[in-house]
Design a protein around this motif. Structure first.
Motif, mmCIF file in Angstrom:
data_model
loop_
_atom_site.group_PDB
_atom_site.id
_atom_site.type_symbol
_atom_site.label_atom_id
_atom_site.label_comp_id
_atom_site.label_asym_id
_atom_site.label_seq_id
_atom_site.Cartn_x
_atom_site.Cartn_y
_atom_site.Cartn_z
ATOM 1 N N GLY A 36 0.675 -1.162 0.055
ATOM 2 C CA GLY A 36 0.170 -0.009 0.094
ATOM 3 C C GLY A 36 0.834 1.289 -0.113
ATOM 4 O O GLY A 36 0.280 2.428 -0.198
ATOM 5 N N GLN A 37 2.220 1.208 0.111
ATOM 6 C CA GLN A 37 2.840 2.144 0.322
ATOM 7 C C GLN A 37 3.467 3.002 -1.137
ATOM 8 O O GLN A 37 3.399 2.003 -2.170
ATOM 9 N N LEU A 38 3.690 4.096 -1.151
ATOM 10 C CA LEU A 38 4.310 4.793 -2.680
ATOM 11 C C LEU A 38 6.005 4.521 -2.302
ATOM 12 O O LEU A 38 6.494 5.108 -1.286
ATOM 13 N N PHE A 39 6.306 3.795 -3.521
ATOM 14 C CA PHE A 39 8.037 3.634 -3.453
ATOM 15 C C PHE A 39 8.474 4.989 -3.804
ATOM 16 O O PHE A 39 8.168 5.621 -4.947
ATOM 17 N N VAL A 40 9.529 5.242 -3.159
ATOM 18 C CA VAL A 40 10.265 6.529 -3.722
ATOM 19 C C VAL A 40 11.718 6.021 -3.951
ATOM 20 O O VAL A 40 12.597 5.756 -3.099
ATOM 21 N N PRO A 41 12.208 5.888 -5.335
ATOM 22 C CA PRO A 41 13.448 5.316 -5.738
ATOM 23 C C PRO A 41 14.528 6.552 -5.691
ATOM 24 O O PRO A 41 14.697 6.916 -6.628
ATOM 25 N N LEU A 42 15.144 6.319 -4.570
ATOM 26 C CA LEU A 42 16.329 7.747 -4.437
ATOM 27 C C LEU A 42 17.592 7.375 -5.354
ATOM 28 O O LEU A 42 17.752 6.000 -5.382
ATOM 29 N N VAL A 43 18.162 8.187 -5.904
ATOM 30 C CA VAL A 43 19.173 8.019 -6.639
ATOM 31 C C VAL A 43 20.542 8.579 -5.845
ATOM 32 O O VAL A 43 20.674 9.869 -5.890
ATOM 33 N N GLU A 45 24.370 6.585 -4.164
ATOM 34 C CA GLU A 45 25.444 5.412 -4.407
ATOM 35 C C GLU A 45 24.860 4.573 -5.493
ATOM 36 O O GLU A 45 25.345 3.858 -6.337
ATOM 37 N N ARG A 46 23.504 4.230 -5.280
ATOM 38 C CA ARG A 46 22.686 3.104 -5.890
ATOM 39 C C ARG A 46 21.584 3.981 -6.449
ATOM 40 O O ARG A 46 20.902 4.622 -5.855
ATOM 41 N N ASP A 47 21.039 3.427 -7.652
ATOM 42 C CA ASP A 47 19.863 3.882 -8.181
ATOM 43 C C ASP A 47 18.683 3.155 -7.723
ATOM 44 O O ASP A 47 18.545 2.056 -8.076
ATOM 45 N N GLY A 48 17.816 3.750 -6.918
ATOM 46 C CA GLY A 48 16.610 3.135 -6.545
ATOM 47 C C GLY A 48 15.617 2.501 -7.538
ATOM 48 O O GLY A 48 14.871 1.434 -7.340
ATOM 49 N N HIS A 49 15.684 3.239 -8.682
ATOM 50 C CA HIS A 49 14.979 2.591 -9.759
ATOM 51 C C HIS A 49 15.119 1.098 -10.046
ATOM 52 O O HIS A 49 14.404 0.297 -10.506
ATOM 53 N N ASP A 50 16.411 0.652 -9.849
ATOM 54 C CA ASP A 50 16.810 -0.728 -10.198
ATOM 55 C C ASP A 50 16.304 -1.630 -8.986
ATOM 56 O O ASP A 50 16.207 -2.904 -9.406
ATOM 57 N N PHE A 51 15.529 -1.206 -8.311
ATOM 58 C CA PHE A 51 14.826 -1.861 -7.049
ATOM 59 C C PHE A 51 13.266 -1.990 -7.165
ATOM 60 O O PHE A 51 12.483 -2.278 -6.476
ATOM 61 N N LEU A 52 12.801 -1.551 -8.572
ATOM 62 C CA LEU A 52 11.468 -1.101 -8.613
ATOM 63 C C LEU A 52 10.710 -2.588 -8.611
ATOM 64 O O LEU A 52 9.642 -2.832 -7.999
ATOM 65 N N ASP A 53 11.282 -3.593 -9.271
ATOM 66 C CA ASP A 53 10.785 -4.881 -9.067
ATOM 67 C C ASP A 53 10.432 -5.567 -7.915
ATOM 68 O O ASP A 53 9.441 -6.058 -7.404
ATOM 69 N N ALA A 54 11.443 -5.058 -6.974
ATOM 70 C CA ALA A 54 11.377 -5.618 -5.612
ATOM 71 C C ALA A 54 10.336 -4.965 -4.875
ATOM 72 O O ALA A 54 9.695 -5.534 -3.840
ATOM 73 N N ALA A 57 7.055 -6.459 -6.026
ATOM 74 C CA ALA A 57 6.822 -7.751 -5.229
ATOM 75 C C ALA A 57 6.472 -7.411 -3.811
ATOM 76 O O ALA A 57 5.782 -8.336 -3.148
ATOM 77 N N ALA A 58 7.015 -6.439 -3.160
ATOM 78 C CA ALA A 58 6.577 -6.103 -1.761
ATOM 79 C C ALA A 58 5.181 -5.509 -1.531
ATOM 80 O O ALA A 58 4.886 -5.485 -0.373
ATOM 81 N N GLY A 59 4.552 -5.168 -2.460
ATOM 82 C CA GLY A 59 3.349 -4.718 -2.666
ATOM 83 C C GLY A 59 3.015 -3.056 -2.535
ATOM 84 O O GLY A 59 2.158 -2.627 -2.020
ATOM 85 N N ALA A 60 4.442 -2.480 -3.135
ATOM 86 C CA ALA A 60 4.028 -1.113 -3.433
ATOM 87 C C ALA A 60 2.845 -0.785 -4.313
ATOM 88 O O ALA A 60 2.574 -1.197 -5.284
ATOM 89 N N ALA A 61 1.894 0.383 -3.945
ATOM 90 C CA ALA A 61 0.857 0.413 -4.589
ATOM 91 C C ALA A 61 0.970 1.535 -5.831
ATOM 92 O O ALA A 61 0.315 1.527 -6.714
ATOM 93 N N ALA A 62 2.309 2.280 -5.676
ATOM 94 C CA ALA A 62 2.559 3.095 -6.770
ATOM 95 C C ALA A 62 4.092 3.526 -6.562
ATOM 96 O O ALA A 62 4.515 3.417 -5.676
ATOM 97 N N THR A 63 4.673 4.161 -7.571
ATOM 98 C CA THR A 63 6.183 4.461 -7.590
ATOM 99 C C THR A 63 6.244 5.868 -7.811
ATOM 100 O O THR A 63 5.474 6.377 -9.087
ATOM 101 N N LEU A 64 7.318 6.766 -7.516
ATOM 102 C CA LEU A 64 7.724 7.917 -8.038
ATOM 103 C C LEU A 64 8.639 7.301 -9.073
ATOM 104 O O LEU A 64 9.450 6.485 -9.059
ATOM 105 N N ALA A 65 9.168 8.039 -10.150
ATOM 106 C CA ALA A 65 10.111 7.786 -11.047
ATOM 107 C C ALA A 65 10.617 8.975 -11.623
ATOM 108 O O ALA A 65 9.600 10.013 -12.266
ATOM 109 N N SER A 66 12.068 8.904 -11.946
ATOM 110 C CA SER A 66 12.697 10.121 -12.617
ATOM 111 C C SER A 66 13.007 9.725 -14.128
ATOM 112 O O SER A 66 13.750 10.418 -14.789
ATOM 113 N N ARG A 67 12.618 8.540 -14.512
ATOM 114 C CA ARG A 67 12.874 8.051 -15.842
ATOM 115 C C ARG A 67 12.037 7.141 -16.031
ATOM 116 O O ARG A 67 11.182 6.539 -15.267
#
Length: 435
Positions: A36-43, A45-54, A57-67
């Motif tokens: 149910g949470q909004l995932f915020v992929p911070l960029v 040392e590592r790019d949080g966008h690379d963990f979007l699949d995870a 899978a954990a149940g994110a209801a939506a995501t922010l994205a800069s790409r």
């Protein structure tokens, strides 16, 4: 806090692609994300966008994205995810009717935050940072995680340079600001201790005229901040004339403070469950905040008598070998380390050993470490340096320290303290478990 994806898009100047779902707070770490949470992929040392699949899978209801991303869940496209998180938290703060308490200081801010939460909780619905979520990502996350009916929001504010606390105040908009101490912490970032005072004082400068600055009367640099705020001032400490004054302080066998506190709302006795004379000061700050919020003095004092702190803050462990290990390894600077040594010296023990690792981000590390070593010698405490030679004694690897000191026998108390990056908390746990 619950909000719609469309509201998040508006607050972040983003564009919603997908369904306008209801979101329940945010997460930037997939390991702690809940459905149910909004995932915020911070960029960083590592790019949080690379963990979007995870995250999905954990149940994110939506995501922010800069790409561009393929997610299968609604996407709020923004220019910068870190800036969007700040914008979203700034909007969320405007929706909360809570009174906000900001807490900063070179030492004691997490413990003071914990004690404020404890003192206020019996009579107010209170929310506070987890652990030390006190930076430009942790503080917004704390605001967004606050329940909609929160009455008091306690926000710890960290400082790594000029302007950071001003930025955090712009997000959290505190009405009450607590400054615990100005010490030799992060001095390399601001050119010395006077720079620390200047940066910490940004909190009181941000307070509104109808707000309250809660200042440590025992620290002259903090007390001087009264001239930098338009808010009313409440002082606390042992100093004569402090509005919330500590008197008749004693320590028990575990160095836990017992004292009387005199306040504008009356006087009462306190007995803390955590070790260290310095914790009396943190508790007095909590009493000052509770009083400013209209919490009954006796109720606040009773709550403080059983309050526990976040892990690795003067955490006394009964060692399997019969002695005691004090895990104060969350962080360290010369001011906090001297206070921890004083607490160790006050404990009922036949042998007292301080296992100290490096203290980071000091403008003069040689002097800082040497003065701590001299303080330990003055107190008759054995000093064991772990992983650094800066204390003037040969540094040992953690494994060697464990072999030499463990199991910790009856009558022995061992303090373990260092900057968080050193990771000595694992050594504290190992020493406690050794048998």
């Amino acid at each position: 806090m619950r909000f719609r994806a469309s509201q998040a898009a508006h607050a972040t100047h983003g564009t919603l692609h997908g369904e306008d779902v209801v979101l329940d707070t945010v997460a930037f770490d997939t390991r702690s994300l809940v459905p149910g949470q909004l995932f915020v992929p911070l960029v960083a040392e590592r790019d949080g966008h690379d963990f979007l699949d995870a995250a999905v899978a954990a149940g994110a209801a939506a995501t922010l994205a800069s790409r561009e991303v393929e997610s299968g869940i609604p996407v709020i496209r923004v220019a910068d995810t870190a800036a969007a998180l700040i914008d979203l938290a700034t909007w969320a703060r405007q929706q909360l009717p809570a009174r906000v308490v900001g807490v900063t200081g070179s030492v004691g801010k997490t413990s003071t935050k914990d004690l404020i939460r404890a003192a206020v909780a019996p009579q107010r619905r209170v929310w506070a940072n987890e652990k030390s979520f006190n930076n430009e990502s942790g503080l917004p996350t704390t605001i967004l995680a606050a329940p909609d009916d929160t009455e008091v929001l306690v926000l710890e504010m960290g400082m790594r340079g000029f302007g950071q606390i001003t930025q955090l105040c712009g997000i959290g908009r505190p009405q009450i600001g607590v400054v615990t101490a100005v010490g030799y912490s992060h001095t390399e970032k601001v050119g010395g201790i006077e720079g620390v005072a200047k940066a910490k004082g940004e909190l009181v400068e941000a307070l509104p005229a109808d707000g309250t600055a809660v200042l440590n009367a025992d620290d002259h640099r903090v007390a001087a901040m009264s001239s930098r705020t338009q808010a009313s001032v409440l002082t606390y400490g042992r100093a004569e004339g402090a509005d919330v004054r500590i008197a008749d302080l004693t320590l028990d066998a575990l160095a836990r403070a017992r004292f009387t506190v005199h306040t504008p709302w009356g006087s009462t006795d306190l007995a803390l469950a955590v070790g260290g004379a310095h914790m009396a000061s943190n508790a007095a700050a909590a009493i000052a905040v509770a009083g400013a919020l209209g919490v009954d003095l006796a109720v606040a004092a009773e709550a403080l008598s059983t309050a526990r702190l976040s892990a690795m803050r003067m955490q006394v462990l009964d060692a399997a070998g019969g002695g005691r290990v004090v895990n104060d390894a969350y962080n360290a600077n010369p001011t906090s380390t001297r206070a921890a040594l004083d607490a160790l010296a006050a404990m009922d023990a036949e042998r007292r050993v301080a296992v100290l690792g490096m203290m980071g981000e000091l403008d003069d590390p040689e002097t800082g470490h040497r003065e701590v070593a001299e303080h330990a010698a003055t107190l008759g405490i054995e000093l064991v340096a772990a992983g650094t030679d800066l204390y003037g004694v040969p540094g040992r690897p953690a494994e060697q320290v464990l072999a030499e000191l463990g199991p910790v026998p009856p009558g022995t108390a061992v303090l373990v303290k260092a900057s968080r990056s050193v990771g000595l908390d694992a050594l504290a746990d190992a020493l406690a478990a050794a048998d």
